[in-house]
Design a protein around this motif. Sequence first.
Motif, PDB file in Angstrom:
ATOM      1  N   MET A   1       0.840  -1.189   0.000  1.00 27.91           N
ATOM      2  CA  MET A   1       0.000   0.000   0.000  1.00 27.91           C
ATOM      3  C   MET A   1       0.879   1.244   0.000  1.00 27.91           C
ATOM      4  O   MET A   1       1.673   1.442   0.918  1.00 27.91           O
ATOM      5  N   LYS A   2       0.781   2.024  -1.027  1.00 31.77           N
ATOM      6  CA  LYS A   2       1.534   3.270  -1.074  1.00 31.77           C
ATOM      7  C   LYS A   2       0.965   4.245  -0.049  1.00 31.77           C
ATOM      8  O   LYS A   2      -0.253   4.382   0.096  1.00 31.77           O
ATOM      9  N   LEU A   3       1.837   4.934   0.661  1.00 33.47           N
ATOM     10  CA  LEU A   3       1.421   5.736   1.803  1.00 33.47           C
ATOM     11  C   LEU A   3       0.936   7.131   1.435  1.00 33.47           C
ATOM     12  O   LEU A   3       0.180   7.733   2.199  1.00 33.47           O
ATOM     13  N   ALA A   4       1.363   7.646   0.323  1.00 27.23           N
ATOM     14  CA  ALA A   4       0.971   9.003  -0.052  1.00 27.23           C
ATOM     15  C   ALA A   4      -0.553   9.114  -0.131  1.00 27.23           C
ATOM     16  O   ALA A   4      -1.224   8.335  -0.818  1.00 27.23           O
ATOM     17  N   GLY A   5      -1.100  10.067   0.626  1.00 25.18           N
ATOM     18  CA  GLY A   5      -2.535  10.298   0.625  1.00 25.18           C
ATOM     19  C   GLY A   5      -3.333   9.382   1.526  1.00 25.18           C
ATOM     20  O   GLY A   5      -4.550   9.519   1.625  1.00 25.18           O
ATOM     21  N   LYS A   6      -2.668   8.444   2.211  1.00 29.42           N
ATOM     22  CA  LYS A   6      -3.367   7.512   3.091  1.00 29.42           C
ATOM     23  C   LYS A   6      -3.405   8.034   4.531  1.00 29.42           C
ATOM     24  O   LYS A   6      -2.647   8.928   4.916  1.00 29.42           O
ATOM     25  N   ARG A 128     -12.354  -0.272   3.022  1.00 34.33           N
ATOM     26  CA  ARG A 128     -11.557   0.695   2.270  1.00 34.33           C
ATOM     27  C   ARG A 128     -11.123   0.085   0.933  1.00 34.33           C
ATOM     28  O   ARG A 128     -11.079  -1.141   0.775  1.00 34.33           O
ATOM     29  N   PRO A 129     -10.780   0.934  -0.057  1.00 38.35           N
ATOM     30  CA  PRO A 129     -10.265   0.396  -1.326  1.00 38.35           C
ATOM     31  C   PRO A 129      -9.011  -0.444  -1.126  1.00 38.35           C
ATOM     32  O   PRO A 129      -8.785  -1.423  -1.849  1.00 38.35           O
ATOM     33  N   GLU A 130      -8.214  -0.056  -0.133  1.00 41.12           N
ATOM     34  CA  GLU A 130      -7.008  -0.814   0.211  1.00 41.12           C
ATOM     35  C   GLU A 130      -6.682  -0.526   1.667  1.00 41.12           C
ATOM     36  O   GLU A 130      -6.832   0.602   2.135  1.00 41.12           O
ATOM     37  N   GLY A 131      -6.252  -1.545   2.394  1.00 39.48           N
ATOM     38  CA  GLY A 131      -5.900  -1.361   3.795  1.00 39.48           C
ATOM     39  C   GLY A 131      -4.656  -2.151   4.145  1.00 39.48           C
ATOM     40  O   GLY A 131      -4.220  -3.035   3.392  1.00 39.48           O
ATOM     41  N   HIS A 132      -4.068  -1.815   5.300  1.00 44.73           N
ATOM     42  CA  HIS A 132      -2.848  -2.521   5.703  1.00 44.73           C
ATOM     43  C   HIS A 132      -2.771  -2.613   7.221  1.00 44.73           C
ATOM     44  O   HIS A 132      -2.998  -1.626   7.931  1.00 44.73           O
ATOM     45  N   ILE A 133      -2.429  -3.795   7.715  1.00 42.54           N
ATOM     46  CA  ILE A 133      -2.184  -4.041   9.126  1.00 42.54           C
ATOM     47  C   ILE A 133      -0.719  -4.420   9.291  1.00 42.54           C
ATOM     48  O   ILE A 133      -0.228  -5.321   8.600  1.00 42.54           O
ATOM     49  N   VAL A 134      -0.034  -3.737  10.208  1.00 48.28           N
ATOM     50  CA  VAL A 134       1.354  -4.070  10.531  1.00 48.28           C
ATOM     51  C   VAL A 134       1.461  -4.265  12.035  1.00 48.28           C
ATOM     52  O   VAL A 134       1.142  -3.366  12.806  1.00 48.28           O
ATOM     53  N   ASN A 135       1.920  -5.434  12.452  1.00 46.35           N
ATOM     54  CA  ASN A 135       2.175  -5.697  13.857  1.00 46.35           C
ATOM     55  C   ASN A 135       3.666  -5.929  14.080  1.00 46.35           C
ATOM     56  O   ASN A 135       4.284  -6.725  13.365  1.00 46.35           O
ATOM     57  N   VAL A 174      -7.102  -6.095   2.101  1.00 47.32           N
ATOM     58  CA  VAL A 174      -6.281  -5.787   3.278  1.00 47.32           C
ATOM     59  C   VAL A 174      -4.994  -6.598   3.250  1.00 47.32           C
ATOM     60  O   VAL A 174      -5.015  -7.831   3.183  1.00 47.32           O
ATOM     61  N   HIS A 175      -3.866  -5.896   3.298  1.00 45.98           N
ATOM     62  CA  HIS A 175      -2.549  -6.517   3.382  1.00 45.98           C
ATOM     63  C   HIS A 175      -2.152  -6.612   4.854  1.00 45.98           C
ATOM     64  O   HIS A 175      -2.540  -5.779   5.670  1.00 45.98           O
TER      65      HIS A 175
END
Length: 265
Positions: A1-6, A128-135, A174-175
């Motif tokens: 997921m590109k971070l710009a604008g998120k 969301r159109p794209e999402g990301h979870i980082v643990n 979701v990534h």
Amino acid sequence: MKLAGKVLVVTGAGSGIGQAVARAAVQRGAKVAAVDLNPDTLAATAGESAVMSAHPLNVTDREAVEALPAQVRERWGAVDGYVHCAGIIQPFVRLKDLDYATIDRVFAVNWSGTLYLAKAFLPTLLDRPEGHIVNVASMGGFLPVPGQTIYGASKAAVKLLTEGLHAECAGTNVHVTVVFPGGVATNITTNSGVAIPIDPATASKQATTVTTPERAAQDILDGVEANAYRVLVGKDAKLMDKLYRLSPRRSAALIAGKMQDLLSH
């Protein structure tokens, strides 16, 4: 997921890796909801930034965590992902010498906090159109470290939870990424209320071998933008990951030998 604008939520943002991730995400064009238990250090992280909001919060408070997605949406209009960095270690003692109150506290922060965030945010991210979870787990989550057995067990639980989420989110938008830092120059010992005997003769050498929070943040956010399955932070984590795969028993013995002096105090 590109971070710009998120819009990215970052826990543990008052110091260490979390603080570095929050600031680096802003540099990459994201809006950041910074979360931490300490309102003073959190305010210092957010400063006067027009693209970072501060949300004092204890991740062990399930009701507060459940209310967080709506608070972030109210502030920024959306939530696209989170990087969960908040965590504590245990005192450097063997399990037989560790009291239940400390054990419960370590699992409340490291395990329950991770679980609460996933349960709170996943429904929002799936919309969301794209999402990301980082643990953020730990090198100690795949390699046993004497004197940090309960901490390691809590981070091993984070590892398996995150990998399970990755499998369950396959085919969705979701990534999911799990992070394994090695030694990083943070104040986690102070935040955890843990004192470590320091040998002045080795302190300066250790300072040059651990990873900086800024480099850790770079590796983590590179992993986010590459939709990585796992991210190893630091030469030590990368080396021990390889050694542990080749020979778990010998690798465990190697770490145990390095911990011997610390546990003898």
